[in-house]
Design an enzyme around this catalytic site. Sequence first.
Site, PDB file in Angstrom:
ATOM      1  N   ASN A  53       0.677  -0.499   0.021  1.00 16.75           N
ATOM      2  CA  ASN A  53       0.010   0.166  -0.114  1.00 16.75           C
ATOM      3  C   ASN A  53       0.903   1.310  -0.049  1.00 16.75           C
ATOM      4  OD1 ASN A  53      -1.973   1.470   0.126  1.00 16.75           O
ATOM      5  ND2 ASN A  53      -2.901   1.100   2.145  1.00 16.75           N
ATOM      6  N   ARG A 163     -13.675  -6.052  15.715  1.00 14.36           N
ATOM      7  CA  ARG A 163     -12.317  -4.480  15.570  1.00 14.36           C
ATOM      8  C   ARG A 163     -13.247  -4.057  15.134  1.00 14.36           C
ATOM      9  NH1 ARG A 163      -7.688  -2.722  12.219  1.00 14.36           N
ATOM     10  NH2 ARG A 163      -9.142  -0.201  11.534  1.00 14.36           N
ATOM     11  N   TYR A 175      -7.110   7.019  13.817  1.00 11.13           N
ATOM     12  CA  TYR A 175      -6.653   5.835  12.893  1.00 11.13           C
ATOM     13  C   TYR A 175      -7.917   5.183  12.658  1.00 11.13           C
ATOM     14  CZ  TYR A 175      -5.313   1.314  11.161  1.00 11.13           C
ATOM     15  OH  TYR A 175      -5.469   0.108  10.843  1.00 11.13           O
ATOM     16  N   ASP A 226      -7.710  -1.921  17.446  1.00  7.11           N
ATOM     17  CA  ASP A 226      -6.234  -2.303  16.754  1.00  7.11           C
ATOM     18  C   ASP A 226      -5.275  -0.640  17.182  1.00  7.11           C
ATOM     19  OD1 ASP A 226      -3.739  -1.331  15.075  1.00  7.11           O
ATOM     20  OD2 ASP A 226      -4.802  -1.808  13.066  1.00  7.11           O
ATOM     21  N   HIS A 228      -2.906   0.424  16.170  1.00  5.09           N
ATOM     22  CA  HIS A 228      -1.981   1.198  15.075  1.00  5.09           C
ATOM     23  C   HIS A 228      -0.730   1.642  15.950  1.00  5.09           C
ATOM     24  CE1 HIS A 228      -2.400   2.384  10.837  1.00  5.09           C
ATOM     25  NE2 HIS A 228      -2.579   1.156  10.865  1.00  5.09           N
ATOM     26  N   GLU A 252      -3.741  -4.893  18.998  1.00  2.51           N
ATOM     27  CA  GLU A 252      -3.060  -5.232  18.165  1.00  2.51           C
ATOM     28  C   GLU A 252      -1.878  -4.363  18.272  1.00  2.51           C
ATOM     29  OE1 GLU A 252      -4.911  -5.246  14.487  1.00  2.51           O
ATOM     30  OE2 GLU A 252      -3.532  -4.940  13.074  1.00  2.51           O
ATOM     31  N   GLU A 278       2.098  -7.227  10.779  1.00  5.38           N
ATOM     32  CA  GLU A 278       1.123  -6.624   9.543  1.00  5.38           C
ATOM     33  C   GLU A 278       2.272  -6.082   9.061  1.00  5.38           C
ATOM     34  OE1 GLU A 278      -2.305  -4.790  10.625  1.00  5.38           O
ATOM     35  OE2 GLU A 278      -1.395  -2.581   9.463  1.00  5.38           O
ATOM     36  N   ARG A 299       0.929 -11.616  12.962  1.00  2.00           N
ATOM     37  CA  ARG A 299      -0.749 -10.967  11.695  1.00  2.00           C
ATOM     38  C   ARG A 299       0.390 -11.059  10.353  1.00  2.00           C
ATOM     39  NH1 ARG A 299      -4.512  -9.085  11.660  1.00  2.00           N
ATOM     40  NH2 ARG A 299      -4.506  -6.484  11.300  1.00  2.00           N
ATOM     41  N   HIS A 328      -3.190 -10.805   8.510  1.00  3.86           N
ATOM     42  CA  HIS A 328      -3.675  -9.280   8.252  1.00  3.86           C
ATOM     43  C   HIS A 328      -4.756  -9.731   6.965  1.00  3.86           C
ATOM     44  CE1 HIS A 328      -1.951  -4.869   5.952  1.00  3.86           C
ATOM     45  NE2 HIS A 328      -3.208  -3.922   7.012  1.00  3.86           N
ATOM     46  N   GLU A 355      -7.713 -11.887   9.070  1.00  6.73           N
ATOM     47  CA  GLU A 355      -8.626  -9.571   9.161  1.00  6.73           C
ATOM     48  C   GLU A 355     -10.191 -10.673   8.117  1.00  6.73           C
ATOM     49  OE1 GLU A 355      -5.979  -7.256   9.007  1.00  6.73           O
ATOM     50  OE2 GLU A 355      -7.874  -5.468   8.872  1.00  6.73           O
ATOM     51  N   TRP A 418       2.836   6.360  12.695  1.00  3.39           N
ATOM     52  CA  TRP A 418       1.330   6.442  11.337  1.00  3.39           C
ATOM     53  C   TRP A 418       0.954   4.723  12.231  1.00  3.39           C
ATOM     54  CZ3 TRP A 418      -1.009   3.591   8.188  1.00  3.39           C
ATOM     55  CH2 TRP A 418      -2.527   4.273   7.920  1.00  3.39           C
TER      56      TRP A 418
HETATM   57  C1  CS2 Z   1      -4.517  -1.931   9.505  1.00  6.61           C
HETATM   58  C2  CS2 Z   1      -4.944  -1.969   7.919  1.00  6.61           C
HETATM   59  O1  CS2 Z   1      -5.416  -4.348   8.983  1.00  6.61           O
HETATM   60  C3  CS2 Z   1      -5.685  -3.569  10.134  1.00  6.61           C
HETATM   61  O2  CS2 Z   1      -5.443  -3.580  11.023  1.00  6.61           O
HETATM   62  O3  CS2 Z   1      -4.086  -2.020  10.123  1.00  6.61           O
HETATM   63  O4  CS2 Z   1      -5.815  -1.214   7.915  1.00  6.61           O
HETATM   64  C4  CS2 Z   1      -3.485  -0.913   7.080  1.00  6.61           C
HETATM   65  O5  CS2 Z   1      -3.493   0.237   8.104  1.00  6.61           O
HETATM   66  C5  CS2 Z   1      -2.996  -0.919   6.866  1.00  6.61           C
HETATM   67  O6  CS2 Z   1      -3.183  -2.017   5.667  1.00  6.61           O
HETATM   68  C6  CS2 Z   1      -2.254   0.063   5.894  1.00  6.61           C
HETATM   69  O7  CS2 Z   1      -1.833  -0.852   4.526  1.00  6.61           O
HETATM   70 MG    MG Z   2      -3.134  -3.045  11.903  1.00  4.43          MG
END
Ligand code: CS2
Ligand code: MG
Length: 418
Positions: A53, A163, A175, A226, A228, A252, A278, A299, A328, A355, A418
């Site tokens: 991404n 989630r 986020y 999450d 993040h 997470e 992830e 993940r 992920h 997920e 982030w």
């Molecule tokens: C996230 C994602 O799915 C998740 O747990 O952390 O939304 C993540 O932000 C994106 O995959 C980023 O590419």
């Molecule tokens: Mg995540």
Amino acid sequence: MTTEAAIHTSVGTHRDREIVAAEVIVTCPARNFVTLKIVTRSGVTGIGDATLNGRELAVASYLKDHVVPNLIGRDAGRIEDTWQFFYRGAYWRRGPVTMTAIAAVDVALWDILGKMTKQPLYQLLGGRSREGALVYGHANGKDIDECSAEVGKYVALGYKAIRAQSGVPGIKKAYGISNLKNAYEPAESELPLETVWSTSKYLEFVPKLFERLRNDHGDEIELLHDVHHRLTPIEAARLGKSLEPFHLFWMEDSTPAENQRSFELIRKHTVTPLAVGEVFNSIWDCKHLIENQLIDYIRTTIVHGGGITHVRRLADFAALHGVRTGFHGATDLSPACMGAALHFDAWVPNFGIQEYMRHAPETDEVFPHDYSFKDGRLFCGESPGHGVTIDEKLAAKYPYSPKQLPVARLEDGTMWDW
Ligand code: CS2
Ligand code: MG
């Protein structure tokens, strides 16, 4: 008959299996995806997801410029040796771009092997350990009321695990909160959107969110969250502790994990289960975390972890230490990754959860697939390989659209995670 021919009769001769073409397809049906398609002399094709991404073209170039020329003429049946060639053979190892490119090759070759042997991928891995994979959906709301209502919608759809992410009072763009109705797509703009983060506001708020969700939806539904990567280890420890009464399935990515030892501190203070990985790309990113039993769920999934060949090793290593998988599965991983992941989930003995963020209809149309959702679980299909193809004509109608992920700053302007 030579030994080589005798060993490989069920998957054709070496000449049949020779890779004659490999193509990188970039398409944007609602979001960007990179796909590698490999073709053998006998006309069998396999595809692998190569989407990273916000860095899609870097992987496309790695594949086109450095991988594809090495694929032509190779035996598609030599999956392990090809993996070792691209990983071990390369001087510059690991990293998201390289490992995503290797994953695409690996998944396309497993897909081809499935088609050549007329077996679904899970069968090649060792057969089913379960029929369907427990999945978790995403309930996102701008505040607690909206988030709780979204959880209710997922319960009504049959989800057993959800989630929950909510807007935080005083934080403009937290986020996980989307303008879109059904999906959260963080890569919104051509250059990164700047968001502002406040740890103190977040830490005050999250326990209130989960208290409300338990009151509204009871104790049976599995709830996940999450973070993040926003917290320091001691803050993550505090959050984990304060969430204990609401018995989350997991917390997470509570802190960045470049320093794997930081999870020792979190672990000391909380029994909230921890999920991470992830953004990891290899076993080496989580070796300490796993062998010291500092996490509960790993993940790292197929597309960013070097494919089935490497993630299988990772999962076996995790099993030795009581760590389960929790792949992920955001929408920026293509259906080709989801298909492969679901076959893996059907087989892997130490499966935890998968997920599942539903793709846009345009994405589903470009990537016809045979997996399906029922009663909170995803089921991989029975077609040979991983069961996902690409409609190249349709894909060509959606040109690449540059998008990057946001960045975060603290309220005083300091760059943050982030
Ligand atoms: C996230 C994602 O799915 C998740 O747990 O952390 O939304 C993540 O932000 C994106 O995959 C980023 O590419
Ligand atoms: Mg995540």
